[in-house]
Write a protein that holds these residues in place. Structure first.
Motif, PDB file in Angstrom:
ATOM      1  N   GLU A 289       1.785   7.258  -5.784  1.00  0.00           N
ATOM      2  CA  GLU A 289       0.376   7.572  -5.993  1.00  0.00           C
ATOM      3  C   GLU A 289       0.191   9.042  -6.340  1.00  0.00           C
ATOM      4  O   GLU A 289      -0.522   9.388  -7.287  1.00  0.00           O
ATOM      5  CB  GLU A 289      -0.429   7.215  -4.747  1.00  0.00           C
ATOM      6  CG  GLU A 289      -1.920   7.490  -4.892  1.00  0.00           C
ATOM      7  CD  GLU A 289      -2.711   6.990  -3.697  1.00  0.00           C
ATOM      8  OE1 GLU A 289      -3.437   7.812  -3.097  1.00  0.00           O
ATOM      9  OE2 GLU A 289      -2.599   5.800  -3.365  1.00  0.00           O
TER      10      GLU A 289
ATOM     11  N   TYR B 204       0.766   0.619 -10.969  1.00  0.00           N
ATOM     12  CA  TYR B 204       0.169   1.041  -9.698  1.00  0.00           C
ATOM     13  C   TYR B 204      -0.742  -0.056  -9.139  1.00  0.00           C
ATOM     14  O   TYR B 204      -0.690  -0.395  -7.949  1.00  0.00           O
ATOM     15  CB  TYR B 204      -0.608   2.335  -9.928  1.00  0.00           C
ATOM     16  CG  TYR B 204      -1.431   2.813  -8.754  1.00  0.00           C
ATOM     17  CD1 TYR B 204      -0.828   3.356  -7.623  1.00  0.00           C
ATOM     18  CD2 TYR B 204      -2.820   2.724  -8.788  1.00  0.00           C
ATOM     19  CE1 TYR B 204      -1.589   3.799  -6.548  1.00  0.00           C
ATOM     20  CE2 TYR B 204      -3.584   3.165  -7.723  1.00  0.00           C
ATOM     21  CZ  TYR B 204      -2.967   3.698  -6.603  1.00  0.00           C
ATOM     22  OH  TYR B 204      -3.726   4.132  -5.545  1.00  0.00           O
ATOM     23  N   LEU B 205      -1.575  -0.639 -10.007  1.00  0.00           N
ATOM     24  CA  LEU B 205      -2.465  -1.717  -9.564  1.00  0.00           C
ATOM     25  C   LEU B 205      -1.677  -2.979  -9.223  1.00  0.00           C
ATOM     26  O   LEU B 205      -2.021  -3.707  -8.282  1.00  0.00           O
ATOM     27  CB  LEU B 205      -3.494  -2.029 -10.653  1.00  0.00           C
ATOM     28  CG  LEU B 205      -4.539  -0.952 -10.932  1.00  0.00           C
ATOM     29  CD1 LEU B 205      -5.436  -1.374 -12.091  1.00  0.00           C
ATOM     30  CD2 LEU B 205      -5.384  -0.662  -9.691  1.00  0.00           C
TER      31      LEU B 205
ATOM     32  N   MET C 279       0.847  -1.202   0.000  1.00  0.00           N
ATOM     33  CA  MET C 279       0.000   0.000   0.000  1.00  0.00           C
ATOM     34  C   MET C 279       0.879   1.246   0.000  1.00  0.00           C
ATOM     35  O   MET C 279       1.975   1.254   0.527  1.00  0.00           O
ATOM     36  CB  MET C 279      -0.902   0.025   1.242  1.00  0.00           C
ATOM     37  CG  MET C 279      -1.864  -1.144   1.329  1.00  0.00           C
ATOM     38  SD  MET C 279      -3.121  -1.072   0.025  1.00  0.00           S
ATOM     39  CE  MET C 279      -4.074   0.334   0.612  1.00  0.00           C
ATOM     40  N   SER C 280       0.364   2.315  -0.584  1.00  0.00           N
ATOM     41  CA  SER C 280       1.140   3.545  -0.622  1.00  0.00           C
ATOM     42  C   SER C 280       1.112   4.220   0.734  1.00  0.00           C
ATOM     43  O   SER C 280       0.155   4.114   1.494  1.00  0.00           O
ATOM     44  CB  SER C 280       0.564   4.503  -1.672  1.00  0.00           C
ATOM     45  OG  SER C 280      -0.742   4.865  -1.317  1.00  0.00           O
TER      46      SER C 280
ATOM     47  N   GLU D 125       1.260  -3.222  -7.946  1.00  0.00           N
ATOM     48  CA  GLU D 125       1.854  -3.080  -6.617  1.00  0.00           C
ATOM     49  C   GLU D 125       0.841  -3.371  -5.513  1.00  0.00           C
ATOM     50  O   GLU D 125       1.215  -3.701  -4.390  1.00  0.00           O
ATOM     51  CB  GLU D 125       2.409  -1.666  -6.440  1.00  0.00           C
ATOM     52  CG  GLU D 125       3.668  -1.401  -7.260  1.00  0.00           C
ATOM     53  CD  GLU D 125       4.204   0.000  -7.035  1.00  0.00           C
ATOM     54  OE1 GLU D 125       3.554   0.772  -6.289  1.00  0.00           O
ATOM     55  OE2 GLU D 125       5.270   0.316  -7.591  1.00  0.00           O
ATOM     56  N   ARG D 126      -0.433  -3.246  -5.868  1.00  0.00           N
ATOM     57  CA  ARG D 126      -1.504  -3.513  -4.904  1.00  0.00           C
ATOM     58  C   ARG D 126      -2.138  -4.883  -5.120  1.00  0.00           C
ATOM     59  O   ARG D 126      -3.205  -5.170  -4.580  1.00  0.00           O
ATOM     60  CB  ARG D 126      -2.567  -2.410  -5.004  1.00  0.00           C
ATOM     61  CG  ARG D 126      -2.076  -1.115  -4.359  1.00  0.00           C
ATOM     62  CD  ARG D 126      -2.659   0.116  -5.004  1.00  0.00           C
ATOM     63  NE  ARG D 126      -2.107   1.302  -4.344  1.00  0.00           N
ATOM     64  CZ  ARG D 126      -0.874   1.767  -4.566  1.00  0.00           C
ATOM     65  NH1 ARG D 126      -0.065   1.150  -5.419  1.00  0.00           N
ATOM     66  NH2 ARG D 126      -0.437   2.834  -3.920  1.00  0.00           N
ATOM     67  N   ASP D 127      -1.485  -5.703  -5.932  1.00  0.00           N
ATOM     68  CA  ASP D 127      -1.966  -7.064  -6.226  1.00  0.00           C
ATOM     69  C   ASP D 127      -3.386  -7.059  -6.769  1.00  0.00           C
ATOM     70  O   ASP D 127      -4.188  -7.954  -6.475  1.00  0.00           O
ATOM     71  CB  ASP D 127      -1.896  -7.952  -4.963  1.00  0.00           C
ATOM     72  CG  ASP D 127      -0.469  -8.149  -4.478  1.00  0.00           C
ATOM     73  OD1 ASP D 127       0.416  -8.301  -5.344  1.00  0.00           O
ATOM     74  OD2 ASP D 127      -0.248  -8.143  -3.260  1.00  0.00           O
ATOM     75  N   HIS D 128      -3.696  -6.059  -7.565  1.00  0.00           N
ATOM     76  CA  HIS D 128      -5.033  -5.978  -8.152  1.00  0.00           C
ATOM     77  C   HIS D 128      -5.111  -6.904  -9.369  1.00  0.00           C
ATOM     78  O   HIS D 128      -4.214  -6.918 -10.215  1.00  0.00           O
ATOM     79  CB  HIS D 128      -5.341  -4.540  -8.573  1.00  0.00           C
ATOM     80  CG  HIS D 128      -6.797  -4.273  -8.790  1.00  0.00           C
ATOM     81  ND1 HIS D 128      -7.510  -4.828  -9.832  1.00  0.00           N
ATOM     82  CD2 HIS D 128      -7.692  -3.514  -8.088  1.00  0.00           C
ATOM     83  CE1 HIS D 128      -8.763  -4.427  -9.774  1.00  0.00           C
ATOM     84  NE2 HIS D 128      -8.902  -3.623  -8.725  1.00  0.00           N
TER      85      HIS D 128
ATOM     86  N   ALA E  16      -8.980   3.518  -7.308  1.00  0.00           N
ATOM     87  CA  ALA E  16      -7.958   3.402  -6.267  1.00  0.00           C
ATOM     88  C   ALA E  16      -7.282   4.742  -5.995  1.00  0.00           C
ATOM     89  O   ALA E  16      -6.884   5.032  -4.860  1.00  0.00           O
ATOM     90  CB  ALA E  16      -6.922   2.357  -6.677  1.00  0.00           C
TER      91      ALA E  16
END
Length: 402
Positions: free
Chosen positions: A15, A277-278, A1-2, A280-283, A308
């Motif tokens: 972000e 970006y996604l 998470m950022s 890094e958030r495991d989206h 997000a």
């Protein structure tokens, strides 16, 4: 998470940097925002549309430089010189394009001559070079692929419910690449190329390749006929597809306009930043683009990133309403697509050779005879500069029509 403080992104984290990049991008394109946060176009007309595509085209051109260095010298001899054309003798034919071939390279080079970047297509694909057999030169390109799943103007014209669409979308394709290249484009060659879509040849090719296809969404085996092909204008109202008739037959018919919502104004570079970006958030959407997952993956991914980032997704309402057209292969195409019971009546389809002859007589030869546009001066040596956006194409002088 950022890293965040009180729910606000720190000024120098990824972000915050991505948010700034998105806002800076829209500002560079000339968009402003209204009181609701929706984007407001910087103007109207085709010049504005080209301006909005410029960043995306620049991105694509930059990434394609290694390809162009390799493929362009080999592709150039296939383009015509205006001075070598005997327009009355033009005879168009279709050549199937297969991946990883010289024809595929030529196809890609041809699409890069246009001011609006083209899609790579999705799912089922049928690609063609439109070849002038008389002069042994490239006249245009056609690519048909799976249609977008949600297109209300199309669905309303057919009369589809959500269930109907899921069952019978397999009978549709979308012409995501469709057009002529210089000097044929100066002679209304775009109209001729578009008419070739609605031909017995393409109908037969579809049956041979996809007649026993498995539905992309349903995964169910279906006995499919190509009943219709849609296409969407790139510049708002289309001068190519309107009044596209030969021998009393409609080759494309207008069904309405899109609502001006989409993602063409998100460049490939910005999209990859959103994916990172996604990721890094495991989206799941970061890499959720396998065949069969749906043609709207890119749009869903962008929406997920905007959510997000807490950016209102109304920034995807770009306001460019594109004209939507349909070529009906069967006289009763909409009935078959709507109810799914009747046999398609394709008795009115003509061969590519027949359509070519009619189109040359109807549009191309008369334009050449009227002298309303200078196509003779065009040389293939201008293609590299056209790809870089450095050539002003000739325009018709309608005063010459008398």
């Amino acid at each position: 998470m950022s890293a965040q403080t009180g729910g606000i992104a720190k000024p120098f984290d990824k972000e915050a940097a991505l948010k700034r990049a998105i806002r800076r991008h829209f500002k560079t394109l000339g968009f402003t925002k209204n009181a609701d946060g929706a984007l407001v176009l910087p103007g109207e007309g085709k010049t504005v549309v080209r301006q909005l595509h410029r960043a995306q085209r620049r991105d694509r051109l930059q990434s394609a430089q290694p390809f162009l260095e390799r493929a362009l010298p080999k592709a150039l001899p296939s383009f015509a010189e205006g001075s070598e054309l005997d327009v009355s003798r033009i005879r168009l034919a279709l050549r199937v394009v297969k991946s990883d071939t010289p024809e595929a390279d030529l196809f890609r080079v041809a699409t890069m001559t246009w001011s609006v970047p083209v899609s790579v297509g999705f799912g089922r694909r049928m690609r063609y070079l439109v070849w002038d057999e008389s002069h042994d030169r490239l006249a245009g390109v056609i690519a048909l692929g799976d249609p977008v799943y949600n297109l209300s103007v199309r669905d309303n014209a057919i009369g589809w419910t959500v269930h109907d669409r899921a069952e019978r979308l397999v009978g549709l394709l979308d012409a995501y690449v469709l057009g002529a290249v210089p000097p044929y484009s100066f002679l209304l060659g775009g109209k001729a190329v578009a008419c070739l879509v609605r031909s017995r040849d393409i109908f037969a090719d579809f049956q041979a390749k996809y007649g026993g296809t498995v539905g992309v969404i349903s995964k169910v085996a279906k006995s499919a006929n190509l009943l219709a092909v849609t296409t969407t204008s790139s510049m708002g109202r289309s001068s190519v597809y309107n009044r596209l008739r030969l021998d009393g037959e409609n080759y494309f018919e207008r069904v309405g306009y899109t609502i001006g919502w989409g993602h063409f104004h998100i460049t490939d570079t910005l999209f990859e930043q959103m994916r990172d970006y996604l990721r890094e958030r495991d989206h799941a959407y970061a890499d959720h683009h396998e065949f069969g997952e749906g043609p709207n993956w890119r749009l869903r991914t962008i929406r997920a990133a905007l959510k997000a980032l807490r950016i209102n997704e109304t920034v995807l309402k770009h306001g460019i309403q594109r004209e939507v057209f349909v070529a009906k292969f069967a006289a009763n195409a909409f009935d078959v697509l709507h109810y799914g019971e009747k046999e398609p009546d394709v008795s009115g389809l003509r061969s590519v050779a027949e359509i070519s002859a009619m189109a040359v007589e109807r549009w191309m030869a008369p334009r050449a005879a009227r002298g309303e546009i200078d196509y003779h001066s065009w040389t293939r040596s201008q293609i590299p500069r056209l790809i870089r956006g450095l050539v002003d194409l000739p325009r018709a002088d309608l005063r010459c029509t008398g």
